[in-house]
Write an enzyme that holds these catalytic residues in place. Sequence first.
Site, PDB file in Angstrom:
ATOM      1  N   GLU A  30     -11.258   0.589  -3.953  1.00  0.00           N
ATOM      2  CA  GLU A  30     -10.513   0.939  -2.740  1.00  0.00           C
ATOM      3  C   GLU A  30      -9.295   1.780  -3.125  1.00  0.00           C
ATOM      4  O   GLU A  30      -9.095   2.115  -4.287  1.00  0.00           O
ATOM      5  CB  GLU A  30     -10.069  -0.330  -1.999  1.00  0.00           C
ATOM      6  CG  GLU A  30      -9.226  -1.259  -2.844  1.00  0.00           C
ATOM      7  CD  GLU A  30      -8.935  -2.584  -2.168  1.00  0.00           C
ATOM      8  OE1 GLU A  30      -9.255  -2.733  -0.977  1.00  0.00           O
ATOM      9  OE2 GLU A  30      -8.383  -3.481  -2.838  1.00  0.00           O
ATOM     10  N   ASP A  33       0.811  -1.212   0.000  1.00  0.00           N
ATOM     11  CA  ASP A  33       0.000   0.000   0.000  1.00  0.00           C
ATOM     12  C   ASP A  33       0.850   1.271   0.000  1.00  0.00           C
ATOM     13  O   ASP A  33       0.671   2.160   0.841  1.00  0.00           O
ATOM     14  CB  ASP A  33      -0.939   0.015   1.216  1.00  0.00           C
ATOM     15  CG  ASP A  33      -1.748  -1.258   1.359  1.00  0.00           C
ATOM     16  OD1 ASP A  33      -2.073  -1.865   0.317  1.00  0.00           O
ATOM     17  OD2 ASP A  33      -2.046  -1.657   2.500  1.00  0.00           O
TER      18      ASP A  33
END
Length: 503
Positions: A178, A22
């Site tokens: 997302e 991420d």
Amino acid sequence: MADQRQPGTTVANPVIPGFHPDPSICRVGADYYLACSSFEYFPGVPVFHSHDLVHWTQIGNALDRPSQLRLPPDTPASGGIYAPTLRHHDGRFWLIVTNVSDGGNLLVTTTDPAGPWSDPVRLPGVAGIDPDLAWDENGDCWCTTAGIGQVRIDPHTGRTVGPAHRLWSGTPGVGCPEAPHLYRVGDYWYLLIAEGGTERGHGVSIARGSTPTGPFEPCPANPILTHRSSDHPIQNTGHADLVQAPDDSWWMVLLGVRPHGGSPGWHVIGREVFLAPVRWVDGWPVVGDLSLALPAPGWPLRPGPVLPRRDDFDLSGIHPHWISPRDRPEQHYGTKERAGWLTLHARGGSLDDPDVVFLGRRQQHLSCRVRTLIDPSAGRGGLAVRFDEPHHYEIEAGSGEVRVLARIGPLRTTVASRPVPAGPLVLGIQVTATRTAAEGRTGPDTLSLGVEEPDGAFTVLATLDGRYLSTEVAGGFTGRVIGMYASAGTVHFDWFDYEPLNP
């Protein structure tokens, strides 16, 4: 940055290997800063610095104090800290992130990304995970979250301003929108997202609108990056962020994995940071080729290891690359009790326990050799490869014996043991990646655990299949962490050495 480029060189991906998922990036002048998720490990949110997007150095952790990061004892593996966004605005660095195990979204700030960072501002009115920050020309701060929803916030107080609203749900039929990031580029606001789930179907898509609140028009070429349904050596590509270099070139950082072995392909060291070039065509970003040797004419040198290879524990504190499950109480971890040694005081009785005293570093290479000099005369402990509580291998010393232990799901066994003389000894683990998949069930690697003899020879006590310490078997969002632990009494470690090996 243009003056650093050397024609004909290449960039080797990943640029930050190992469990660093991420990624979020920002640039200030000629300096780049990048932050990653850390899940159940303390300290949280590693922060990196680079001058060229290729060579990265960890400079600290954004959440390195208990007042910033609380991971309760019942925090599950792959719980904790999810998906930060790192931005620079109005002379400060801002980092927003979700603690799914304690209170949800929070925001910390600093003028120095090496730290210290502020105590957190809580965001009780911001629902969801993967929060993003963007400021418009009026100075309003917009927080966008997985879903994809958005609300205006006061970043100084954490209060929301006005109601939340939906922006864009991604490509119809793909699902799991997302990792949103919102940018102003030219005449448009661009909304970059991940979709398709963080497994093999992962991808990156984008939309644009005239305001930060939309409406948003999806790119006709979506997904702008995905390796789904391909035989590319890098899979699960997604959760991306964009950055513009001083020479006006654009780049994307993203996560991906390197599966090894036969079917279904096992990735063992987690989701890693990859770099890809970006060019703009008709107002849309086009992502360049992503491979293990990314063609990038004019880019400097290939990256090397991003974490220190060896630690002799000569510093008064613990280097920021070391991590521990859930917490790290000073009374259990230290380098001052015995000068030049790391001292661990046991709490949990084994790596099966969530409160085990364990100090580890991320495995960053598909093949590597790890060794440590341990003195277990006042306790019991050793060297371990941890995935989570139900999945780990270790070699443990104590009471005149060394033994290899394996935990695979509900099964725990002593694989091998042998007596050893009293006093310090060297324990070692060698990870050897599979070169070729002989047949469909070939595992990704093997782990050989053993002891170093007085003459320097390495005696292997057991060689174990690495597939059982993989995401495809254990599940979750993390990767392997290799380190030292204490399971009884007090254990001292003189040094720890991590050596990358050619696959």
